[in-house]
Motif scaffolding. Structure first.
Motif, PDB file in Angstrom:
ATOM      1  N   LEU A   1      43.034 116.261  47.879  1.00  0.00           N
ATOM      2  CA  LEU A   1      43.196 114.966  47.475  1.00  0.00           C
ATOM      3  C   LEU A   1      43.090 113.887  48.518  1.00  0.00           C
ATOM      4  CD1 LEU A   1      43.423 112.709  45.125  1.00  0.00           C
ATOM      5  CD2 LEU A   1      46.097 113.212  45.307  1.00  0.00           C
ATOM      6  N   PHE A   2      42.069 113.122  48.826  1.00  0.00           N
ATOM      7  CA  PHE A   2      41.949 111.936  49.536  1.00  0.00           C
ATOM      8  C   PHE A   2      42.243 110.783  48.793  1.00  0.00           C
ATOM      9  CE2 PHE A   2      39.611 115.379  51.435  1.00  0.00           C
ATOM     10  CZ  PHE A   2      39.964 115.391  52.574  1.00  0.00           C
ATOM     11  N   LEU A   3      43.158 109.970  49.421  1.00  0.00           N
ATOM     12  CA  LEU A   3      43.451 108.653  48.638  1.00  0.00           C
ATOM     13  C   LEU A   3      43.674 107.581  49.705  1.00  0.00           C
ATOM     14  CD1 LEU A   3      46.960 107.992  48.580  1.00  0.00           C
ATOM     15  CD2 LEU A   3      46.659 110.375  47.868  1.00  0.00           C
ATOM     16  N   GLY A   4      43.890 106.274  49.396  1.00  0.00           N
ATOM     17  CA  GLY A   4      44.451 105.202  50.012  1.00  0.00           C
ATOM     18  C   GLY A   4      45.674 104.816  49.413  1.00  0.00           C
ATOM     19  N   THR A   5      46.729 104.893  49.875  1.00  0.00           N
ATOM     20  CA  THR A   5      48.018 103.915  49.436  1.00  0.00           C
ATOM     21  C   THR A   5      47.923 102.549  49.226  1.00  0.00           C
ATOM     22  OG1 THR A   5      49.215 103.803  51.389  1.00  0.00           O
ATOM     23  CG2 THR A   5      49.400 105.934  49.999  1.00  0.00           C
ATOM     24  N   TRP A   6      46.743 101.913  49.791  1.00  0.00           N
ATOM     25  CA  TRP A   6      46.339 100.660  49.791  1.00  0.00           C
ATOM     26  C   TRP A   6      45.382 100.191  48.781  1.00  0.00           C
ATOM     27  CZ3 TRP A   6      41.459 101.307  50.451  1.00  0.00           C
ATOM     28  CH2 TRP A   6      40.963 102.417  51.170  1.00  0.00           C
ATOM     29  N   CYS A   7      44.767 101.451  47.850  1.00  0.00           N
ATOM     30  CA  CYS A   7      43.693 101.292  46.963  1.00  0.00           C
ATOM     31  C   CYS A   7      43.998 101.118  45.652  1.00  0.00           C
ATOM     32  CB  CYS A   7      42.718 102.503  47.184  1.00  0.00           C
ATOM     33  SG  CYS A   7      41.653 102.765  45.997  1.00  0.00           S
ATOM     34  N   GLY A   8      43.667 100.411  44.815  1.00  0.00           N
ATOM     35  CA  GLY A   8      44.160 100.324  43.412  1.00  0.00           C
ATOM     36  C   GLY A   8      43.628 101.450  42.570  1.00  0.00           C
ATOM     37  N   ASP A   9      42.355 102.061  42.727  1.00  0.00           N
ATOM     38  CA  ASP A   9      42.075 103.172  41.944  1.00  0.00           C
ATOM     39  C   ASP A   9      42.986 104.616  42.528  1.00  0.00           C
ATOM     40  OD1 ASP A   9      39.780 102.202  40.671  1.00  0.00           O
ATOM     41  OD2 ASP A   9      38.576 102.223  42.536  1.00  0.00           O
ATOM     42  N   SER A  10      43.340 104.549  43.710  1.00  0.00           N
ATOM     43  CA  SER A  10      44.079 105.393  44.176  1.00  0.00           C
ATOM     44  C   SER A  10      45.415 105.448  43.365  1.00  0.00           C
ATOM     45  CB  SER A  10      44.382 105.613  45.755  1.00  0.00           C
ATOM     46  OG  SER A  10      43.129 106.031  46.167  1.00  0.00           O
ATOM     47  N   LYS A  11      46.025 104.250  43.601  1.00  0.00           N
ATOM     48  CA  LYS A  11      47.367 103.888  42.604  1.00  0.00           C
ATOM     49  C   LYS A  11      47.360 104.572  41.315  1.00  0.00           C
ATOM     50  CE  LYS A  11      48.608 100.130  45.820  1.00  0.00           C
ATOM     51  NZ  LYS A  11      48.903  98.877  45.991  1.00  0.00           N
ATOM     52  N   ARG A  12      46.295 104.381  40.528  1.00  0.00           N
ATOM     53  CA  ARG A  12      46.105 104.711  39.277  1.00  0.00           C
ATOM     54  C   ARG A  12      45.999 105.930  39.054  1.00  0.00           C
ATOM     55  NH1 ARG A  12      41.579 102.078  38.168  1.00  0.00           N
ATOM     56  NH2 ARG A  12      40.473 104.210  38.520  1.00  0.00           N
ATOM     57  N   GLU A  13      45.033 106.676  39.703  1.00  0.00           N
ATOM     58  CA  GLU A  13      44.660 108.158  39.457  1.00  0.00           C
ATOM     59  C   GLU A  13      45.575 109.121  40.176  1.00  0.00           C
ATOM     60  OE1 GLU A  13      42.431 108.693  37.224  1.00  0.00           O
ATOM     61  OE2 GLU A  13      41.522 106.894  37.084  1.00  0.00           O
ATOM     62  N   THR A  14      45.988 108.773  41.497  1.00  0.00           N
ATOM     63  CA  THR A  14      46.902 109.833  41.988  1.00  0.00           C
ATOM     64  C   THR A  14      47.993 110.243  41.312  1.00  0.00           C
ATOM     65  OG1 THR A  14      46.086 109.150  44.277  1.00  0.00           O
ATOM     66  CG2 THR A  14      48.010 110.206  44.148  1.00  0.00           C
ATOM     67  N   PRO A  15      48.653 109.480  40.765  1.00  0.00           N
ATOM     68  CA  PRO A  15      49.917 110.057  39.694  1.00  0.00           C
ATOM     69  C   PRO A  15      49.723 110.706  39.020  1.00  0.00           C
ATOM     70  CG  PRO A  15      50.210 107.619  40.444  1.00  0.00           C
ATOM     71  CD  PRO A  15      49.041 107.912  40.933  1.00  0.00           C
ATOM     72  N   ARG A  16      48.451 110.317  38.139  1.00  0.00           N
ATOM     73  CA  ARG A  16      47.698 111.259  37.142  1.00  0.00           C
ATOM     74  C   ARG A  16      47.306 112.544  37.356  1.00  0.00           C
ATOM     75  NH1 ARG A  16      44.174 106.525  34.141  1.00  0.00           N
ATOM     76  NH2 ARG A  16      45.504 105.289  33.659  1.00  0.00           N
ATOM     77  N   ILE A  17      46.842 112.690  38.365  1.00  0.00           N
ATOM     78  CA  ILE A  17      46.285 114.034  38.865  1.00  0.00           C
ATOM     79  C   ILE A  17      47.404 114.780  39.352  1.00  0.00           C
ATOM     80  CG2 ILE A  17      45.963 113.483  41.370  1.00  0.00           C
ATOM     81  CD1 ILE A  17      43.881 116.035  39.135  1.00  0.00           C
ATOM     82  N   LEU A  18      48.510 114.259  40.039  1.00  0.00           N
ATOM     83  CA  LEU A  18      49.499 115.188  40.527  1.00  0.00           C
ATOM     84  C   LEU A  18      50.575 115.458  39.063  1.00  0.00           C
ATOM     85  CD1 LEU A  18      50.664 113.227  43.726  1.00  0.00           C
ATOM     86  CD2 LEU A  18      49.629 115.440  43.499  1.00  0.00           C
ATOM     87  N   LYS A  19      50.495 114.542  38.288  1.00  0.00           N
ATOM     88  CA  LYS A  19      51.175 114.996  36.836  1.00  0.00           C
ATOM     89  C   LYS A  19      50.317 116.259  36.171  1.00  0.00           C
ATOM     90  CE  LYS A  19      53.686 112.865  33.123  1.00  0.00           C
ATOM     91  NZ  LYS A  19      54.147 111.664  32.527  1.00  0.00           N
ATOM     92  N   ILE A  20      49.111 116.148  36.291  1.00  0.00           N
ATOM     93  CA  ILE A  20      48.086 117.252  35.541  1.00  0.00           C
ATOM     94  C   ILE A  20      48.462 118.407  36.468  1.00  0.00           C
ATOM     95  CG2 ILE A  20      45.690 117.800  35.251  1.00  0.00           C
ATOM     96  CD1 ILE A  20      45.250 114.908  34.946  1.00  0.00           C
ATOM     97  N   LEU A  21      48.375 118.440  37.633  1.00  0.00           N
ATOM     98  CA  LEU A  21      48.607 119.806  38.405  1.00  0.00           C
ATOM     99  C   LEU A  21      49.987 120.125  38.165  1.00  0.00           C
ATOM    100  CD1 LEU A  21      46.859 118.658  41.861  1.00  0.00           C
ATOM    101  CD2 LEU A  21      45.828 120.239  40.108  1.00  0.00           C
ATOM    102  N   GLU A  22      50.881 119.266  38.170  1.00  0.00           N
ATOM    103  CA  GLU A  22      52.456 119.964  37.759  1.00  0.00           C
ATOM    104  C   GLU A  22      52.366 120.537  36.316  1.00  0.00           C
ATOM    105  OE1 GLU A  22      55.047 116.776  38.867  1.00  0.00           O
ATOM    106  OE2 GLU A  22      54.951 117.152  40.988  1.00  0.00           O
ATOM    107  N   ALA A  23      51.696 119.746  35.487  1.00  0.00           N
ATOM    108  CA  ALA A  23      51.765 120.312  34.057  1.00  0.00           C
ATOM    109  C   ALA A  23      50.995 121.691  33.915  1.00  0.00           C
ATOM    110  CB  ALA A  23      51.399 119.350  33.042  1.00  0.00           C
ATOM    111  N   SER A  24      50.242 121.908  34.866  1.00  0.00           N
ATOM    112  CA  SER A  24      49.472 123.181  34.760  1.00  0.00           C
ATOM    113  C   SER A  24      49.824 124.080  35.639  1.00  0.00           C
ATOM    114  CB  SER A  24      48.050 122.874  35.532  1.00  0.00           C
ATOM    115  OG  SER A  24      47.344 121.711  34.839  1.00  0.00           O
ATOM    116  N   ASN A  25      51.341 124.086  36.132  1.00  0.00           N
ATOM    117  CA  ASN A  25      51.846 125.057  36.943  1.00  0.00           C
ATOM    118  C   ASN A  25      51.032 125.452  38.187  1.00  0.00           C
ATOM    119  OD1 ASN A  25      53.998 125.284  35.336  1.00  0.00           O
ATOM    120  ND2 ASN A  25      53.221 126.622  33.979  1.00  0.00           N
ATOM    121  N   PHE A  26      50.418 124.381  38.850  1.00  0.00           N
ATOM    122  CA  PHE A  26      49.273 124.601  39.860  1.00  0.00           C
ATOM    123  C   PHE A  26      50.195 124.837  41.055  1.00  0.00           C
ATOM    124  CE2 PHE A  26      46.929 122.991  43.579  1.00  0.00           C
ATOM    125  CZ  PHE A  26      45.771 123.922  43.310  1.00  0.00           C
TER     126      PHE A  26
END
Length: 185
Positions: free
Chosen positions: A80-105
């Motif tokens: 996962l490549f992101l920018g903590t300064w980027c609006g899209d990253s601020k929206r999608e990063t928490p979502r992808i991490l929550k999905i990975l955790e819910a998937s027992n990744f």
């Protein structure tokens, strides 16, 4: 003595090559951003926790779709490549991490890299994890199987993260946003 010297040399090489996690850059205007390899804990610390925690908690994972790809996901490595300064990253990063955790990744199969925003260094990291990967927009989520990139989600999903992941992980045809840019290698 020979083994001792080899051990000291290896310790020096390992220490010299190690990159610390959650490095923070402070700009002249006082704003900060994370740079290089980061951890979930780095995102959960202020000031990043302001947007990370609220977006993480607000996102409702589609568990029916997770059940579709949960087993296949275990065979993948995710970058996962992101920018903590980027609006899209601020929206999608928490979502992808929550999905990975819910998937027992297995989270040790996840690399998170925060990229730079400064002039002359835009979308780079201190140790070059992005080199050769054609990361032009963030966030970019790369899915690897057996060491090869299978596909990626660029900036935002086409449908939802869960639907796009289900397509990618089931081997179905999937074309990410900015596909012509992401395939130019």
């Amino acid at each position: 003595m020979k083994h001792f010297l080899i051990a000291i040399f290896m310790l020096g090489v390992t220490t010299g090559c190690a990159q610390s996690f959650n490095q923070e850059v402070k700009l002249e205007d006082g704003k900060t951003f994370l740079l290089g390899k980061i951890t979930l804990e780095g995102l959960q610390n202020a000031p990043y926790s302001d947007w990370f925690n609220s977006n993480y908690q607000a996102y409702a994972v589609d568990k029916s779709l997770i059940d579709v790809f949960k087993t296949n996901l275990q065979e993948y490595h995710v970058k996962l490549f992101l920018g903590t300064w980027c609006g899209d990253s601020k929206r999608e990063t928490p979502r992808i991490l929550k999905i990975l955790e819910a998937s027992n990744f297995p989270m040790d199969n996840l690399d998170i890299v925060a990229l730079d925003r400064r002039e002359g260094k835009v979308k780079t990291s201190p140790t070059g994890e992005e080199r050769g990967l054609n990361i032009l927009r963030v966030p970019t989520i790369l899915f690897y199987k057996n060491g090869k990139e299978v596909n990626r989600i660029v900036e935002s999903p086409i449908e939802t993260l869960e639907e796009d992941m289900a397509q990618i992980l089931s081997g179905k045809s999937y074309t990410p946003n900015y596909a012509t840019l992401s395939k130019a290698k």
